[in-house]
Design a protein around this motif. Sequence first.
Motif, PDB file in Angstrom:
ATOM      1  N   VAL A 176       0.828  -1.211   0.000  1.00  0.00           N
ATOM      2  CA  VAL A 176       0.000   0.000   0.000  1.00  0.00           C
ATOM      3  C   VAL A 176       0.863   1.263   0.000  1.00  0.00           C
ATOM      4  O   VAL A 176       0.677   2.172  -0.809  1.00  0.00           O
ATOM      5  N   PHE A 177       1.853   1.285   0.897  1.00  0.00           N
ATOM      6  CA  PHE A 177       2.622   2.522   1.095  1.00  0.00           C
ATOM      7  C   PHE A 177       3.536   2.849  -0.086  1.00  0.00           C
ATOM      8  O   PHE A 177       3.965   3.988  -0.244  1.00  0.00           O
ATOM      9  N   SER A 178       3.865   1.839  -0.900  1.00  0.00           N
ATOM     10  CA  SER A 178       4.704   2.134  -2.062  1.00  0.00           C
ATOM     11  C   SER A 178       3.980   3.055  -3.052  1.00  0.00           C
ATOM     12  O   SER A 178       4.597   3.645  -3.931  1.00  0.00           O
ATOM     13  N   TRP A 179       2.660   3.184  -2.879  1.00  0.00           N
ATOM     14  CA  TRP A 179       1.878   4.048  -3.778  1.00  0.00           C
ATOM     15  C   TRP A 179       1.704   5.456  -3.214  1.00  0.00           C
ATOM     16  O   TRP A 179       1.097   6.319  -3.859  1.00  0.00           O
ATOM     17  N   LEU A 180       2.198   5.706  -2.015  1.00  0.00           N
ATOM     18  CA  LEU A 180       2.019   7.017  -1.381  1.00  0.00           C
ATOM     19  C   LEU A 180       2.495   8.194  -2.243  1.00  0.00           C
ATOM     20  O   LEU A 180       1.825   9.234  -2.281  1.00  0.00           O
ATOM     21  N   PRO A 181       3.640   8.057  -2.957  1.00  0.00           N
ATOM     22  CA  PRO A 181       4.068   9.199  -3.790  1.00  0.00           C
ATOM     23  C   PRO A 181       3.043   9.588  -4.861  1.00  0.00           C
ATOM     24  O   PRO A 181       3.083  10.705  -5.369  1.00  0.00           O
ATOM     25  N   ASN A 182       2.133   8.651  -5.188  1.00  0.00           N
ATOM     26  CA  ASN A 182       1.118   8.950  -6.215  1.00  0.00           C
ATOM     27  C   ASN A 182      -0.097   9.683  -5.664  1.00  0.00           C
ATOM     28  O   ASN A 182      -0.960  10.117  -6.429  1.00  0.00           O
ATOM     29  N   ILE A 183      -0.209   9.755  -4.328  1.00  0.00           N
ATOM     30  CA  ILE A 183      -1.410  10.376  -3.747  1.00  0.00           C
ATOM     31  C   ILE A 183      -1.031  11.416  -2.693  1.00  0.00           C
ATOM     32  O   ILE A 183      -1.643  11.493  -1.635  1.00  0.00           O
ATOM     33  N   THR A 184      -0.009  12.211  -3.001  1.00  0.00           N
ATOM     34  CA  THR A 184       0.433  13.212  -2.019  1.00  0.00           C
ATOM     35  C   THR A 184      -0.601  14.317  -1.828  1.00  0.00           C
ATOM     36  O   THR A 184      -0.672  14.915  -0.772  1.00  0.00           O
ATOM     37  N   GLN A 185      -1.420  14.575  -2.851  1.00  0.00           N
ATOM     38  CA  GLN A 185      -2.429  15.632  -2.748  1.00  0.00           C
ATOM     39  C   GLN A 185      -3.746  15.064  -2.212  1.00  0.00           C
ATOM     40  O   GLN A 185      -4.135  13.944  -2.571  1.00  0.00           O
ATOM     41  N   PRO A 186      -4.461  15.864  -1.370  1.00  0.00           N
ATOM     42  CA  PRO A 186      -5.764  15.415  -0.868  1.00  0.00           C
ATOM     43  C   PRO A 186      -6.747  15.147  -2.011  1.00  0.00           C
ATOM     44  O   PRO A 186      -6.686  15.824  -3.048  1.00  0.00           O
ATOM     45  N   ASP A 187      -7.605  14.165  -1.792  1.00  0.00           N
ATOM     46  CA  ASP A 187      -8.627  13.780  -2.775  1.00  0.00           C
ATOM     47  C   ASP A 187      -8.037  13.297  -4.097  1.00  0.00           C
ATOM     48  O   ASP A 187      -8.559  13.563  -5.169  1.00  0.00           O
ATOM     49  N   THR A 188      -6.921  12.612  -4.002  1.00  0.00           N
ATOM     50  CA  THR A 188      -6.383  11.932  -5.182  1.00  0.00           C
ATOM     51  C   THR A 188      -6.388  10.432  -4.902  1.00  0.00           C
ATOM     52  O   THR A 188      -6.474  10.011  -3.741  1.00  0.00           O
ATOM     53  N   ASN A 189      -6.330   9.649  -5.956  1.00  0.00           N
ATOM     54  CA  ASN A 189      -6.273   8.199  -5.762  1.00  0.00           C
ATOM     55  C   ASN A 189      -5.462   7.562  -6.871  1.00  0.00           C
ATOM     56  O   ASN A 189      -5.206   8.184  -7.908  1.00  0.00           O
ATOM     57  N   VAL A 190      -5.075   6.337  -6.615  1.00  0.00           N
ATOM     58  CA  VAL A 190      -4.309   5.599  -7.608  1.00  0.00           C
ATOM     59  C   VAL A 190      -4.829   4.160  -7.624  1.00  0.00           C
ATOM     60  O   VAL A 190      -5.171   3.599  -6.585  1.00  0.00           O
ATOM     61  N   THR A 191      -4.937   3.608  -8.820  1.00  0.00           N
ATOM     62  CA  THR A 191      -5.364   2.212  -8.962  1.00  0.00           C
ATOM     63  C   THR A 191      -4.115   1.357  -9.119  1.00  0.00           C
ATOM     64  O   THR A 191      -3.279   1.625  -9.982  1.00  0.00           O
ATOM     65  N   THR A 192      -3.989   0.353  -8.243  1.00  0.00           N
ATOM     66  CA  THR A 192      -2.721  -0.384  -8.179  1.00  0.00           C
ATOM     67  C   THR A 192      -2.476  -1.303  -9.376  1.00  0.00           C
ATOM     68  O   THR A 192      -1.353  -1.548  -9.737  1.00  0.00           O
TER      69      THR A 192
END
Length: 269
Positions: A176-192
């Motif tokens: 999960v945390f490896s995706w943190l750089p993709n969601i640094t801004q509030p209300d953003t998301n990433v599909t793994t």
Amino acid sequence: MPHVHRRPKMSISRCALLCLSALLALSSTASAAENGFEYGSGLRGPAEWGGFCANGTKQSPINVVIADTVLDKSLRDRLDTEYGKCTYAVIINDKSAHHLDVEGDGSFGNLTLNGVKYELVKFHFHSPSEHTIDGVSFDLEMHLFHKSADGKFAVIAIFFNESHDDDAESPFLKQVFSWLPNITQPDTNVTTMAPITLESLPLQGSYAQYSGSLTTPPCTEGVSWVVMLNETQKMSCPQFGAYQKVFPEANNRPVQNTRCRSVTRFEHA
Ligand SMILES: [Zn+2]
């Protein structure tokens, strides 16, 4: 003879009641949407949350006092879970909920608790922990959020502490945390686009069970809580650092009065 349409009669008081309740419903929806909730000591902080949060009698989180728990030998030595693999997951920086949320493309699997089957619909994180054990807090608390077919909730809480050990990196959190750089801004998301597996989660050993509530507004009660008391999970310093970089603010509701609620415990031999 002319056909007369009869208008249904409604008394003024009934109309007034209906209008009033419609207005109230509108205003409560608007205030929930506009104001939201926050943590800390501000005007929207936990001390100001209304409804069940203020008036409930079985609220969460709580401080689990091990000496006050009741040993229940009928509890199983492993939680009855069937967690499969989702084919992908959506990792969300949820601004209004103030947390990192993970939702699967369907179900992550099932938990059967006290004869009720629940579906694991999502999981999220609080830091520092919401529950405490004998007054001790932890760096991170994960909530595995389950829902039954008839709308009941069950949550499993798992604690993590930052560790300097060489083997401290959590393989589970890494997914999960490896995706943190993709969601640094509030209300953003990433599909793994890669499955998240729950196999490495420690769901055996000691745990406590009690009846509580959601820990965020509307603090709905009747939630079956399972708080894992087994060995606290490790996470590496870079892992926790990456989390804190994106979620620097505390998002833990303070512990609530247990009000003589019984907390049962399974103790691993
Ligand atoms: Zn939570």
